[in-house]
Enzyme design. Structure first.
Site, PDB file in Angstrom:
ATOM      1  N   HIS A  12     135.810   2.207 -23.921  1.00 52.04           N
ATOM      2  CA  HIS A  12     134.476   2.822 -23.798  1.00 52.04           C
ATOM      3  C   HIS A  12     133.987   2.836 -22.342  1.00 52.04           C
ATOM      4  CE1 HIS A  12     133.011  -1.481 -24.933  1.00 52.04           C
ATOM      5  NE2 HIS A  12     133.097  -1.388 -23.626  1.00 52.04           N
ATOM      6  N   HIS A  59     126.178  -4.159 -23.449  1.00 49.04           N
ATOM      7  CA  HIS A  59     126.426  -4.762 -22.127  1.00 49.04           C
ATOM      8  C   HIS A  59     125.101  -5.143 -21.492  1.00 49.04           C
ATOM      9  CE1 HIS A  59     129.951  -2.258 -23.089  1.00 49.04           C
ATOM     10  NE2 HIS A  59     130.658  -3.005 -22.279  1.00 49.04           N
ATOM     11  N   HIS A 193     141.596  -5.144 -19.041  1.00 49.56           N
ATOM     12  CA  HIS A 193     140.800  -4.910 -17.834  1.00 49.56           C
ATOM     13  C   HIS A 193     140.036  -6.152 -17.431  1.00 49.56           C
ATOM     14  CE1 HIS A 193     137.777  -3.841 -20.942  1.00 49.56           C
ATOM     15  NE2 HIS A 193     136.833  -3.650 -20.048  1.00 49.56           N
ATOM     16  N   GLU A 240     137.348  -7.669 -25.215  1.00 49.46           N
ATOM     17  CA  GLU A 240     136.696  -6.643 -26.055  1.00 49.46           C
ATOM     18  C   GLU A 240     137.605  -6.204 -27.204  1.00 49.46           C
ATOM     19  OE1 GLU A 240     133.684  -4.432 -22.876  1.00 49.46           O
ATOM     20  OE2 GLU A 240     135.595  -3.479 -23.312  1.00 49.46           O
TER      21      GLU A 240
HETATM   22  C1  DHB Z   1     134.032  -0.814 -17.284  1.00 48.03           C
HETATM   23  C2  DHB Z   1     133.021  -1.331 -18.063  1.00 48.03           C
HETATM   24  C3  DHB Z   1     133.250  -1.634 -19.400  1.00 48.03           C
HETATM   25  O1  DHB Z   1     132.288  -2.065 -20.236  1.00 48.03           O
HETATM   26  C4  DHB Z   1     134.490  -1.463 -19.927  1.00 48.03           C
HETATM   27  O2  DHB Z   1     134.678  -1.823 -21.199  1.00 48.03           O
HETATM   28  C5  DHB Z   1     135.508  -0.939 -19.150  1.00 48.03           C
HETATM   29  C6  DHB Z   1     135.272  -0.618 -17.829  1.00 48.03           C
HETATM   30  C7  DHB Z   1     133.785  -0.472 -15.866  1.00 48.03           C
HETATM   31  O3  DHB Z   1     132.677  -0.746 -15.344  1.00 48.03           O
HETATM   32  O4  DHB Z   1     134.664   0.092 -15.228  1.00 48.03           O
HETATM   33 FE    FE Z   2     132.874  -2.770 -22.095  1.00 45.24          FE
END
Ligand code: DHB
Ligand code: FE
Length: 281
Positions: A12, A59, A193, A240
């Site tokens: 997302h 978030h 990530h 996540e």
């Molecule tokens: C980013 C933020 C998110 O919440 C995520 O799930 C993936 C990437 C970002 O800021 O790049």
């Molecule tokens: Fe996220």
């Protein structure tokens, strides 16, 4: 009765929403991302769900450190789009399904899942970016959406097992709702990530691929992944992915993989996406 017919998992990433909103989808960096969702848009246009249940994390848009529900369900008739610092995304407000959401609350609480009832809530990129990827930019979203927010931001976050079992409880709840509704459930976030610190930018294709493979044929293997393994292998925000297990728990044991898309990089993130259909029709 109502039935969950399929599950969709997708990252997302907020930059994907920004790319869409700022009409950058044809730029070389973003074109492969949006092209990867073309089959998914065609698929969901055919499936025509009556309701989507979208499992996502907030978030710090609707909630803050003042109140951190582990699991929360939006029971409102409408969810405004959150302002995450650049003004709310110019996408339609999300219409809920208060009747089904309240039924899911009653059923899951009696099933011993203490899910927080939220009657007023704004929704952020965690929920709106997956809608954009799957539905594009209609005047109105094509169906009501029930948001289920999971805390994956502040320790302690729920285990993969707890999430999977909640998925099963949601499925039972849906199947005891006495309207004929075809439902698609979304799990959002991931894949590997890490957004900050010395390991920022961490991507682990091998871990992600195994997670995607097992989601279809051996979900129990994913359910056993402990928090530390997510953090070590998939980065701090890779956690996540436990939300994908709520989606998986809500499906039959036997599913077929309808579509998969994996793309690196998108922002600092490995973008992962899979569509699973229940094998029995
Ligand atoms: C980013 C933020 C998110 O919440 C995520 O799930 C993936 C990437 C970002 O800021 O790049
Ligand atoms: Fe996220």
């Amino acid at each position: 009765m109502a039935r969950i017919v399929a599950g969709v998992a997708t990252s997302h990433i907020p930059a994907v929403g920004a790319a869409w909103d700022n009409k950058k989808t044809a730029e070389p960096y973003w074109q492969p991302v949006f092209q990867g969702f073309e089959p998914s848009k065609e698929w969901i246009a055919k499936v025509k769900p009556d309701v989507c249940i979208v499992v996502y994390n907030d978030h710090m848009s609707a909630f803050s450190l003042e109140i951190v529900p582990t699991f929360a369900i939006g029971c409102a008739a409408e969810f405004p789009i959150a302002d995450e610092g650049w003004g709310p995304r110019k996408v339609p407000a999300v219409k809920g399904h208060p009747e089904l959401a309240s039924h899911i609350v009653a059923s899951t609480v009696l099933d011993e899942f203490d899910i927080t009832i939220v009657n007023k809530m704004e929704v952020d990129h965690g929920l709106t970016v997956p809608l954009t990827l799957m539905f594009g930019q209609p005047e109105e979203w094509p169906c009501p959406v029930i948001p289920i927010a999971v805390n994956v931001v502040v320790y302690p976050v729920p285990t993969g097992h707890r999430c999977y079992m909640l998925g099963k409880a949601i499925r039972e709840a849906v199947e005891s709702f006495d309207q004929d509704l075809r439902i698609v459930i979304f799990g959002t976030g991931g894949m590997s990530h890490q957004l900050q610190g010395p390991r920022a930018g961490l991507i682990n294709r091998e871990f992600d691929t195994r997670f995607l493979d097992n989601l279809t044929r051996d979900p129990a293997a994913n359910v056993r992944i402990p928090h530390l393994e997510y953090l070590r292998e998939a980065g701090s925000e890779g956690i996540e992915m436990v939300m994908w297990l709520i989606m998986r728990g809500a499906l039959d044991d036997d599913v077929r993989e309808r579509y998969r898309f994996y793309h690196v990089p998108a922002s600092n993130t490995a973008l992962g996406h899979i569509i699973l259909e229940n094998a029995r029709v």
